[in-house]
Design an enzyme around this catalytic site. Structure first.
Site, PDB file in Angstrom:
ATOM      1  N   SER A   1      66.578  29.076  10.871  1.00 52.74           N
ATOM      2  CA  SER A   1      66.877  27.638  10.853  1.00 52.74           C
ATOM      3  C   SER A   1      66.485  27.036   9.506  1.00 52.74           C
ATOM      4  O   SER A   1      67.220  26.212   8.938  1.00 52.74           O
ATOM      5  CB  SER A   1      66.121  26.920  11.973  1.00 52.74           C
ATOM      6  OG  SER A   1      66.724  27.149  13.222  1.00 52.74           O
TER       7      SER A   1
ATOM      8  N   LYS B   1      59.950  20.027  12.438  1.00 55.05           N
ATOM      9  CA  LYS B   1      61.026  20.954  12.807  1.00 55.05           C
ATOM     10  C   LYS B   1      60.895  21.331  14.268  1.00 55.05           C
ATOM     11  O   LYS B   1      59.822  21.730  14.716  1.00 55.05           O
ATOM     12  CB  LYS B   1      60.931  22.230  11.942  1.00 55.05           C
ATOM     13  CG  LYS B   1      62.108  23.171  12.139  1.00 55.05           C
ATOM     14  CD  LYS B   1      63.286  22.708  11.332  1.00 55.05           C
ATOM     15  CE  LYS B   1      64.566  23.430  11.693  1.00 55.05           C
ATOM     16  NZ  LYS B   1      65.194  22.920  12.924  1.00 55.05           N
TER      17      LYS B   1
ATOM     18  N   LYS C   1      53.757  27.841  14.306  1.00 55.16           N
ATOM     19  CA  LYS C   1      54.777  28.874  14.110  1.00 55.16           C
ATOM     20  C   LYS C   1      55.346  28.816  12.704  1.00 55.16           C
ATOM     21  O   LYS C   1      55.505  29.846  12.040  1.00 55.16           O
ATOM     22  CB  LYS C   1      55.886  28.699  15.145  1.00 55.16           C
ATOM     23  CG  LYS C   1      56.892  29.836  15.184  1.00 55.16           C
ATOM     24  CD  LYS C   1      57.946  29.611  16.253  1.00 55.16           C
ATOM     25  CE  LYS C   1      57.354  29.591  17.648  1.00 55.16           C
ATOM     26  NZ  LYS C   1      58.404  29.490  18.692  1.00 55.16           N
TER      27      LYS C   1
ATOM     28  N   LYS D   1      59.414  18.280  18.376  1.00 53.03           N
ATOM     29  CA  LYS D   1      60.220  18.621  19.551  1.00 53.03           C
ATOM     30  C   LYS D   1      60.705  17.322  20.170  1.00 53.03           C
ATOM     31  O   LYS D   1      60.091  16.269  19.985  1.00 53.03           O
ATOM     32  CB  LYS D   1      59.404  19.402  20.578  1.00 53.03           C
ATOM     33  CG  LYS D   1      60.223  20.403  21.379  1.00 53.03           C
ATOM     34  CD  LYS D   1      60.545  21.645  20.561  1.00 53.03           C
ATOM     35  CE  LYS D   1      61.209  22.704  21.419  1.00 53.03           C
ATOM     36  NZ  LYS D   1      61.442  23.954  20.660  1.00 53.03           N
TER      37      LYS D   1
ATOM     38  N   THR E   1      66.098  35.253  16.609  1.00 50.90           N
ATOM     39  CA  THR E   1      64.841  35.346  17.354  1.00 50.90           C
ATOM     40  C   THR E   1      64.537  36.796  17.713  1.00 50.90           C
ATOM     41  O   THR E   1      63.432  37.296  17.474  1.00 50.90           O
ATOM     42  CB  THR E   1      64.896  34.485  18.627  1.00 50.90           C
ATOM     43  OG1 THR E   1      65.098  33.118  18.249  1.00 50.90           O
ATOM     44  CG2 THR E   1      63.598  34.597  19.421  1.00 50.90           C
TER      45      THR E   1
ATOM     46  N   ASN F   1      69.977  35.169  25.733  1.00 47.78           N
ATOM     47  CA  ASN F   1      70.314  35.482  24.350  1.00 47.78           C
ATOM     48  C   ASN F   1      69.260  36.356  23.676  1.00 47.78           C
ATOM     49  O   ASN F   1      69.569  37.425  23.143  1.00 47.78           O
ATOM     50  CB  ASN F   1      70.512  34.200  23.552  1.00 47.78           C
ATOM     51  CG  ASN F   1      70.866  34.486  22.096  1.00 47.78           C
ATOM     52  OD1 ASN F   1      71.781  35.233  21.814  1.00 47.78           O
ATOM     53  ND2 ASN F   1      70.122  33.905  21.176  1.00 47.78           N
TER      54      ASN F   1
END
Length: 404
Positions: free
Chosen positions: A340, A67, A91, A103, A181, A212
């Site tokens: 997510s 992920k 994480k 990633k 987040t 954001n």
């Protein structure tokens, strides 16, 4: 200064010094499972062909599908992306969700692409990596210079909505993802509040980065009555010890494309802002902002990392000695990957959860993650970063043992 991956390895070593793990387990977690590279070819609007380098780093999938995001940037840095893939493994483990870490990126300046060229790039990326991704294999998401429109194209080209997260709501995205987040960070802070050396409300808050995550955190804290005394963006910082009017600052930023010059506030440099006395400092911008050089001058009581890697390992040791608590990125900003996961789960079950349901699930996950980390920190008399790594290591070791 050590590079990003060396800093990750140093953080891992700090945790292992507190709770040692088998050499074979550590060796596996120190290196990615796979580094996949492809050359993409896209048709430009002028009829020319453009070749672009693209890659995907799959760090670990013991707990579930890889992920992590896809970034479009002209200077995609393999070391940085490898680091972020590794941190995603930790994480997701800290967050307690059944996913691993990955990633990826494309070496391209997205500003040079027309809408049609960008769509063709996303389709080319999907087809190049088709054998390497999938709802139960590797689930990418937006990252630097990518967003929901890109994810919508990838999902359509692949033929399954659960192949990516971060899609638009109309294409299978989840409500609550845009604010997850920051909202998750606030829930982590609330869960740890009683364990931190803080006085009564209102708290004084400094936020580096008004994008954001930073701006959303400012909205949350301001709405709850706390004083946001300083914020910054790439142009610089502003400060008002009486507190900033956050709704008015949003309007000003939109009009002027900068926070500096906001009426009633003093202009500061980003570096000076980090050293302001405050209850809560939120680095929500770039990595390596608090280092061994400036850590002795930090006057915050608590630092909550909404950015990835804003505090270096050298700074961690100095801040710990100064009794400044650092709520680490792999815990503090894991709300994004948690929602997510919720999106992926909804897609796999053909469900759509309400905003209230998503928010309650997020709160529950963040509370559980923060409690687990705090428990380990107290048990071993260590800081929250080492404790978070230990929580992740314990969960990864447990999963790996079951697979043998």
């Amino acid at each position: 200064m050590p590079n990003a991956y060396q800093n990750f390895l140093s953080q891992l070593d700090r945790a292992l010094a507190v709770v040692p793990k088998p050499v074979s387990l550590v060796a596996t977690l120190q290196t990615p499972n796979r580094i996949i590279e492809h050359t993409l070819s896209i048709h430009k609007d002028n009829g020319a062909e453009q070749s672009l380098s693209a890659y995907r780093i799959q760090h670990n999938n013991w707990r579930g599908p890889y992920k992590g995001g896809i970034r479009f940037h002209p200077q995609v840095d393999l070391d940085e992306v490898k680091t972020l893939a590794a941190l995603m493994t930790f994480k997701t483990a800290v967050a307690g969700i059944p996913m691993g870490g990955g990633k990826g990126g494309v070496t391209v300046d997205p500003k040079t692409l027309s809408a049609g060229e960008r769509e063709r790039l996303n389709r080319a990326w999907t087809n190049a990596f088709r054998a390497d991704i999938g709802p139960t294999v590797d689930v990418p998401a937006p990252d630097v210079n990518t967003g929901s429109a890109d994810m919508d194209v990838i999902a359509a080209e692949f033929g399954h909505p659960a192949v990516v997260t971060g899609k638009s709501i109309t294409h299978g995205g989840s409500v609550g993802r845009d604010t997850a987040t920051a909202q998750g960070g606030w829930y982590v802070f609330e869960a740890l509040r009683s364990h931190l050396n803080l006085g009564p409300d209102p708290l004084t808050v400094v936020i580096q980065g008004f994008g954001n995550a930073g701006a959303t955190f400012a909205n949350i804290a301001h709405a709850l009555g706390h004083k946001i005394i300083a914020v910054s963006d790439s142009s610089g910082a502003i400060h008002n010890s009486a507190g900033l009017d956050i709704p008015a600052l949003h309007l000003y930023k939109t009009a002027h494309r900068s926070v500096q010059g906001f009426p009633g506030a003093e202009n500061l440099t980003n570096s000076a802002m980090l050293e302001l006395p405050c209850d809560l400092l939120i680095p929500a911008a770039l990595e390596s902002q608090i280092t061994g050089e400036n850590a002795p001058r930090i006057k915050a009581k608590v630092i909550l990392e909404l950015a990835n890697g804003p505090v270096t390992t050298a700074a961690d040791d100095i801040l710990f000695a100064q009794n400044i608590s650092v709520i680490p990125d792999i815990l503090a900003n894991s709300g994004g990957v948690t929602v997510s996961y919720f999106e992926w789960d909804q897609n796999m079950k053909s469900e759509h959860w309400s905003a209230l349901e998503v928010d309650q699930k997020l709160r529950d996950h963040m509370n559980a993650a923060a409690t687990a980390v705090q428990t380990i920190a107290v048990q071993h008399g260590t800081d929250l970063r080492r404790a978070a790594f230990i929580v992740a290591l314990n969960r990864l070791q447990e999963t790996e043992s079951k697979q043998k």
